[in-house]
Design a protein around this motif. Structure first.
Motif, short mmCIF file in Angstrom:
data_model
loop_
_atom_site.label_atom_id
_atom_site.label_comp_id
_atom_site.label_asym_id
_atom_site.label_seq_id
_atom_site.Cartn_x
_atom_site.Cartn_y
_atom_site.Cartn_z
N PRO A 34 0.83 -1.22 0.00
CA PRO A 34 0.00 0.00 0.00
C PRO A 34 0.86 1.25 0.00
O PRO A 34 2.03 1.23 0.36
CB PRO A 34 -0.81 -0.14 1.30
N LYS A 37 0.48 3.84 1.93
CA LYS A 37 0.75 4.26 3.30
C LYS A 37 0.97 3.04 4.18
O LYS A 37 1.13 1.92 3.67
CB LYS A 37 -0.41 5.12 3.82
N ARG A 82 -1.06 1.40 6.09
CA ARG A 82 -2.12 0.42 5.93
C ARG A 82 -2.87 0.70 4.63
O ARG A 82 -3.01 1.85 4.22
CB ARG A 82 -3.10 0.49 7.11
N THR A 136 -5.85 1.33 2.12
CA THR A 136 -7.17 1.95 2.21
C THR A 136 -8.21 1.01 1.62
O THR A 136 -7.87 0.05 0.91
CB THR A 136 -7.20 3.29 1.45
N TYR A 178 -10.12 1.74 -0.76
CA TYR A 178 -9.99 1.90 -2.21
C TYR A 178 -8.94 0.93 -2.76
O TYR A 178 -9.16 0.26 -3.78
CB TYR A 178 -9.60 3.34 -2.54
N GLU A 179 -7.79 0.85 -2.12
CA GLU A 179 -6.74 -0.06 -2.59
C GLU A 179 -7.17 -1.51 -2.48
O GLU A 179 -6.91 -2.32 -3.37
CB GLU A 179 -5.46 0.18 -1.79
N ASP A 180 -7.85 -1.85 -1.39
CA ASP A 180 -8.28 -3.23 -1.19
C ASP A 180 -9.23 -3.72 -2.28
O ASP A 180 -9.17 -4.89 -2.67
CB ASP A 180 -8.97 -3.38 0.17
N GLU A 239 -9.76 8.34 -4.85
CA GLU A 239 -10.06 7.03 -4.27
C GLU A 239 -11.52 6.63 -4.52
O GLU A 239 -12.27 6.27 -3.62
CB GLU A 239 -9.74 7.01 -2.77
#
Length: 367
Positions: A39, A41, A43, A45, A47-49, A97
């Motif tokens: 990711p 950052k 953790r 987000t 959106y990324e998941d 996002e």
């Protein structure tokens, strides 16, 4: 004597081999919060998941190539569908996002607010405060702009979003499509609402204006030419960077938003303002995407050369469309802004955007 004791039962034991995914080294292999990508950052987000690698790529996870293909060409999402190049298309993440839930939530909020504004306007008799020339301006020109928004949404962005090489890019363009189609629908419903009000308003004249009025034929030609682009990135660049900045913002922000209130109209700016807010978000992801390409360690020079050629091609088209609209600046009764001022503001906006993309201004084309 028969024994009543049961024989001990046995069960097959699992056997793990080196082919198991658990033995591979992933960015979060040692973490209790497992993930297969790194990711941005600390953790991931939401959106990324829900977007990262939903559309897989042979360079990342499909070790045996694309799982499907076309009869007349390569499989999946060929990189050759654009002249631009990237060391890693998967570097792009939408700064907004956007994913499925945000599309519905954000657009439903906009629609709800517009509906409340229109209901309040009817109750307050707000349309009676309009000057006659402004009512004619809205029925003709804001109605005509509805066709431009629909054409961009249905035939430009909608076709682009299938062709980009990653799910993250396609998601952002799909949201762009939804923005355009929703705004076109907002304008259509507004036109219907005004047609059914008790003020003089011709709700059908926008069709002939779009098809026949000389002031709109440059815009119409530009939108139709945008629909014919085969390269998805050229289509996105020409629409969101060039056309929207020189024509869309010019009309929506530097004309309608500036003169509506002075002509007794406090309703239209709320509607058009929603469309401008959509473009602000769409310009944000567009800026991030093309900045990634112009700053690519391996392909920066190539990409800048291609984008420069697209500017040479599309700036004259958008400029001609914008300048053909000049006569409509004189039609509202209260004229608080000149075409020259509006055009200068749009050109300044494009120059700022090109500077953010590390692109040179096309010489002699923005005058």
């Amino acid at each position: 004597m028969v024994s009543t004791e049961k024989a001990p039962q046995s069960f097959p034991k699992p056997e793990f081999t080196g082919a198991e995914a658990g033995l591979l080294d992933f960015p979060s292999s040692t973490s209790r919060s497992y993930n297969y990508f790194k990711p941005r950052k600390l953790r991931a987000t939401m959106y990324e998941d829900v977007t990262m690698d939903v559309q897989p790529d042979p360079e990342r996870h499909l070790s045996q190539g694309w799982i499907y293909g076309f009869a007349d060409g390569p499989g999946g999402y060929p990189k050759e569908w654009t002249a631009l190049k990237s060391s890693d298309w998967h570097q792009f993440l939408d700064p907004n996002e956007e994913w499925e839930q945000t599309i519905y939530r954000n657009n439903s909020n906009v629609v709800r607010q517009i509906q409340l504004n229109l209901e309040n306007a009817k109750k307050a008799g707000a349309y009676h405060n309009w000057t006659p020339t402004w009512a004619r301006f809205v029925e003709r020109h804001l109605g005509a702009w509805m066709h431009a928004e629909h054409g961009l949404g249905m035939h430009v962005f909608c076709s682009e979003q299938r062709s980009a090489p990653t799910n993250m890019i396609n998601n952002a363009i799909a949201v762009n499509t939804a923005h355009k189609l929703r705004f076109a629908q907002d304008l259509a419903l507004y036109n219907l609402d005004l047609s059914e009000s008790d003020v003089p308003f011709d709700g059908a004249v926008h069709r002939s204006v779009w098809q026949e009025d000389p002031a709109w034929q440059g815009v119409r030609e530009a939108v139709e030419r945008l629909t014919a682009i085969g390269d998805w990135a050229e289509s996105l660049f020409a629409a969101n960077v060039v056309f929207e900045q020189l024509v869309g913002v010019l009309f929506r922000s530097h004309l309608v938003m500036q003169v509506a209130a002075r002509n007794g109209d406090y309703v239209t700016p709320t509607l058009v303002g929603a469309g401008e807010h959509d473009y602000e978000r769409d310009r944000s992801y567009t800026r991030v995407l093309f900045a990634m390409l112009t700053n690519d360690a391996a392909h920066s020079a190539h990409n800048k050369e291609v984008l420069a050629s697209w500017l040479e091609k599309w700036v004259p088209v958008a400029t001609a469309a914008a300048k053909a609209l000049q006569p409509i600046w004189s039609q509202p009764h209260e004229k608080v802004v000149t075409f020259a001022d509006s055009w200068d503001a749009s050109v300044t906006g494009l120059r700022t955007l090109l500077d953010e993309l590390s692109l040179d201004e096309p010489k002699g084309l923005l005058s």
